[in-house]
Scaffold this motif. Structure first.
Motif, PDB file in Angstrom:
ATOM      1  N   UNK A  47       0.834  -1.208   0.000  1.00 32.39           N
ATOM      2  CA  UNK A  47       0.000   0.000   0.000  1.00 32.39           C
ATOM      3  C   UNK A  47       0.869   1.259   0.000  1.00 32.39           C
ATOM      4  N   UNK A  48       1.996   1.207   0.676  1.00 33.74           N
ATOM      5  CA  UNK A  48       2.894   2.360   0.647  1.00 33.74           C
ATOM      6  C   UNK A  48       3.447   2.562  -0.761  1.00 33.74           C
ATOM      7  N   UNK A  49       3.733   1.483  -1.433  1.00 30.93           N
ATOM      8  CA  UNK A  49       4.210   1.585  -2.818  1.00 30.93           C
ATOM      9  C   UNK A  49       3.134   2.198  -3.718  1.00 30.93           C
ATOM     10  N   UNK A  50       1.854   1.919  -3.426  1.00 29.26           N
ATOM     11  CA  UNK A  50       0.777   2.556  -4.193  1.00 29.26           C
ATOM     12  C   UNK A  50       0.815   4.076  -4.028  1.00 29.26           C
ATOM     13  N   UNK A  51       1.085   4.527  -2.798  1.00 27.02           N
ATOM     14  CA  UNK A  51       1.175   5.977  -2.558  1.00 27.02           C
ATOM     15  C   UNK A  51       2.362   6.550  -3.335  1.00 27.02           C
ATOM     16  N   UNK A  52       3.444   5.796  -3.435  1.00 26.73           N
ATOM     17  CA  UNK A  52       4.606   6.254  -4.213  1.00 26.73           C
ATOM     18  C   UNK A  52       4.252   6.392  -5.698  1.00 26.73           C
ATOM     19  N   UNK A  53       3.397   5.486  -6.193  1.00 26.87           N
ATOM     20  CA  UNK A  53       2.924   5.611  -7.588  1.00 26.87           C
ATOM     21  C   UNK A  53       2.124   6.907  -7.744  1.00 26.87           C
ATOM     22  N   UNK A  54       1.252   7.190  -6.776  1.00 26.56           N
ATOM     23  CA  UNK A  54       0.456   8.422  -6.813  1.00 26.56           C
ATOM     24  C   UNK A  54       1.358   9.645  -6.842  1.00 26.56           C
ATOM     25  N   UNK A  55       2.406   9.625  -6.026  1.00 24.81           N
ATOM     26  CA  UNK A  55       3.327  10.766  -5.974  1.00 24.81           C
ATOM     27  C   UNK A  55       4.077  10.932  -7.290  1.00 24.81           C
TER      28      UNK A  55
END
Length: 394
Positions: free
Chosen positions: A330-338
């Motif tokens: 899920x943290x990696x998903x936030x990195x994709x968003x960023x």
């Protein structure tokens, strides 16, 4: 007569104090009864310490709960000499409590070991309800450890057994767990059906805390389905109903879900207030999984506000040790968003995250990663990204 009446008194405290979540009453009564215990029944003393440990767990007194459970194990060794079945039952209770404390502290190997010992002790005690309920808890520890196939197998075995013995309480719990497993695989309709069945069962038997947990899980599924306002209203009702239960760790989890819902409703300031409050609640500092989730959702709130430095600081920080693969993905998903918010293509990163999630069995997260990876940076505003990365588009 004296022994049996004291044992009934112990059972009464356990049911009225702990199971209905009247924790102040439970703790006070237990302390009073323990104060007058001298050379009385070892079995009664073991039951008292097990009940005390459960109450301590619910108030996030993990060290105290651990100590109480280990006293139960010591008493069980003495009870074994003259009453092997009650001794085995006491061992099951103790290992169940130790399994929870280890799981909260993300010591998954220890947790899985304790649940295995609890199942073995329940079989020796000839307590089928305890055996199958312990299997449900084993399934939960396996799930958080990332071993989804074994978790699903334990759930199915438990559900079969619980249906045979007609244990409605246990069936509610295993349906909750099955709902969670359907959920992480992206089977949202099936997940919602299982959790709604669990919620109805728990309401019927008067399991207040269990019903709240099922409704909180239902709220998260609704958010993934895009029914965001409904999910928000559901979690708000859960928080209101559960305020008097004394279950402090559950309150923090509910606040995390509410904060996420507020992010998806594009209310980032409210979300940050909710999530920051949750971080201050008892037990959160010890729970790396929950803390990791809160950080992930706070990062999305900052992203929505356009504060990319703060969002990046949280999203690029190391995931708390032992938080588990789901939190890491899920943290990696936030990195994709960023990456998208910075105007860059996120396809390659999204493909790597999706592959990792699929390999770990978290198919919902894999689908969400691919969904984010298909977005052209110029076609989306930063404030839209949390919803695009959470709501599954079929």
């Amino acid at each position: 007569f004296f022994f049996s009446s004291r044992r009934r008194h112990t059972r009464y405290i356990s049911v009225t104090g702990v199971q209905t979540c009247a924790l102040p009453i439970s703790m006070e009564l237990l302390q009073e009864v323990q104060a007058v215990q001298t050379d009385g029944s070892l079995i009664v003393q073991a039951e008292l310490f097990a009940t005390m440990a459960r109450a301590q767990l619910m108030t996030t007194q993990l060290a105290e709960a651990d100590q109480s459970a280990r006293k139960v194990l010591r008493l069980a060794r003495e009870i074994e000499r003259f009453a092997p079945l009650p001794a085995a039952e006491s061992r099951c209770s103790a290992h169940s409590i130790l399994g929870v404390t280890a799981r909260i502290q993300r010591a998954y190997g220890d947790s899985i070991d304790h649940w295995g010992r609890a199942i073995e002790a329940a079989r020796r005690a000839q307590k089928l309800d305890m055996e199958y309920r312990s299997m449900v808890n084993l399934a939960g520890a396996l799930y958080e450890h990332g071993d989804l196939p074994r978790s699903l197998a334990a759930c199915r075995e438990a559900l079969t057994g619980l249906k045979i013995i007609g244990d409605a309480y246990g069936m509610g719990r295993v349906l909750n767990m099955l709902g969670l497993l359907h959920h992480v695989q992206g089977e949202l309709v099936e997940a919602l059906d299982a959790v709604e069945q669990a919620s109805e069962l728990k309401a019927l038997i008067g399991d207040v805390q269990g019903h709240a947990n099922s409704e909180a899980q239902r709220a998260i599924i609704l958010l993934n389905m895009g029914r965001i306002e409904e999910g928000f209203q559901t979690i708000c009702e859960v928080i209101d109903v559960s305020k008097g239960t004394g279950e402090q760790r559950a309150q923090a989890i509910y606040m995390d879900t509410r904060g996420l819902a507020e992010v998806l409703l594009e209310r980032p300031a409210e979300a940050l207030s909710t999530l920051q409050h949750a971080l201050t609640l008892p037990g959160v500092a010890q729970d790396n999984r929950l803390r990791g989730n809160l950080e992930n959702h706070m990062a999305q709130a900052y992203l929505e506000m356009g504060d990319l430095p703060k969002a990046s600081a949280l999203a690029m920080a190391e995931v708390p040790e032992g938080a588990g693969p789901e939190v890491e993905i899920e943290r990696a998903l936030v990195q994709i968003m960023l990456t998208l918010a910075g105007g860059e293509q996120a396809g390659p990163l999204a493909s790597r995250v999706a592959a990792r999630a699929q390999e770990a069995g978290f198919l919902l997260l894999s689908k969400l990663a691919r969904q984010l990876g298909s977005i052209a940076p110029a076609s989306v505003q930063a404030a839209e990204l949390p919803q695009r990365g959470w709501v599954l588009v079929n």
